[in-house]
Design an enzyme around this catalytic site. Structure first.
Site, mmCIF file in Angstrom:
data_model
loop_
_atom_site.group_PDB
_atom_site.id
_atom_site.type_symbol
_atom_site.label_atom_id
_atom_site.label_comp_id
_atom_site.label_asym_id
_atom_site.label_seq_id
_atom_site.Cartn_x
_atom_site.Cartn_y
_atom_site.Cartn_z
ATOM 1 N N CYS A 121 1.035 -1.097 -0.166
ATOM 2 C CA CYS A 121 -0.019 0.134 -0.048
ATOM 3 C C CYS A 121 0.952 1.236 0.026
ATOM 4 C CB CYS A 121 -1.012 0.021 1.061
ATOM 5 S SG CYS A 121 -2.320 1.407 1.398
ATOM 6 N N CYS A 122 1.928 1.455 0.845
ATOM 7 C CA CYS A 122 2.825 2.407 1.182
ATOM 8 C C CYS A 122 3.710 2.562 -0.365
ATOM 9 C CB CYS A 122 3.747 2.249 2.168
ATOM 10 S SG CYS A 122 3.040 2.406 3.732
ATOM 11 N N CYS A 146 7.600 3.820 5.811
ATOM 12 C CA CYS A 146 6.933 3.649 4.636
ATOM 13 C C CYS A 146 7.662 3.181 3.431
ATOM 14 C CB CYS A 146 5.773 4.829 4.198
ATOM 15 S SG CYS A 146 6.739 6.247 4.200
ATOM 16 N N CYS A 153 -3.880 5.003 9.141
ATOM 17 C CA CYS A 153 -2.739 4.258 9.896
ATOM 18 C C CYS A 153 -2.045 4.847 11.055
ATOM 19 C CB CYS A 153 -1.699 4.145 8.698
ATOM 20 S SG CYS A 153 -2.111 3.123 7.452
#
Length: 236
Positions: free
Chosen positions: A120-121, A232, A207
């Site tokens: 996702c990051c 991240c 987050c």
């Protein structure tokens, strides 16, 4: 990503107690191409924008809109635009990558595993960062050693091998929390309202949570992970 390389360049020699302005000046002078400031609209980044406004107005500012930022973060961006007449270069994730991720894995896949969170990051942050840094000779960050166990070995000016060998300039590296907030208060800077609601570190809304008294400032980021994993991918 095509950009000037600093891998063989000699880094500026700075005194251990070099001031933020001196670090900025040395880093900008040593870079082989344009330098840009990465802004997440944290209190550290707002401090850096104020300093740059005084000593290096030619440095442009960029921000990554992950699609999951807090409303309070956008409020800071608007306040900075008004105060400094900034031109912020916004970068967004690739639409198809986000659509595919959410279609195949849902909206909260990043909580299922470390690999999923990194995915996702990578989509929302790392890939847009690469575009933001394309053609640059250096970038400025608000990283501080006190923020995380993953940041204790950083240097004020270093070669960023992960992003093609450009310079990475960290003017506030040795600043304490007190120094950052004293500067912000003295200069009456616009700061994210979430900071005063228990958020010392602010990222994407799903987050990030407030920290409890006595917790580490980064405890509210990816709180389900171990401290050594709490990056991240922007600062490898």
């Amino acid at each position: 990503m095509s950009q000037p390389s600093q891998q063989t360049a000699s880094l500026p020699q700075l005194a251990a107690d070099a001031q933020a302005e001196q670090i900025l000046a040395a880093g900008i002078a040593a870079a082989t191409g344009p330098v840009t400031l990465a802004c997440s609209f944290s209190v550290e980044d707002v401090v850096l924008i104020d300093i740059l406004h005084k000593v290096a107005r030619e440095v442009r500012v960029f921000a990554l809109d992950t699609g999951r930022l807090n409303e309070e973060t956008y409020e800071v961006a608007e306040a900075l635009l008004e105060r400094y007449a900034l031109s912020i270069d916004w970068y967004f994730p690739e639409r198809q990558a986000v659509e595919q991720l959410e279609r195949e894995k849902g909206l909260f896949s990043f909580r299922a595993s470390l690999d999923n969170r990194h995915e996702c990051c990578r989509i929302r942050k790392v890939e847009p960062l690469r575009r933001a840094l394309s053609g640059k000779g250096g970038w400025i960050t608000g990283l501080r050693r006190a923020q995380s166990v993953t940041r204790t070995e950083l240097a004020s000016i270093e070669v960023d091998q992960a992003n093609g060998g450009l310079l990475k300039i960290n003017p506030l590296l040795n600043w304490s929390d007190e120094q950052v907030w004293d500067y912000a208060k003295e200069h009456r800077l616009p700061v994210n309202r979430l900071h005063r609601q228990g958020y010392p570190s602010i990222g994407c809304a799903p987050c990030t949570r407030p920290v409890r008294e006595g917790e580490h400032p980064r405890a509210g980021r990816w709180w389900w992970e171990n401290p050594e994993h709490k990056e991240c991918g922007l600062h490898r």
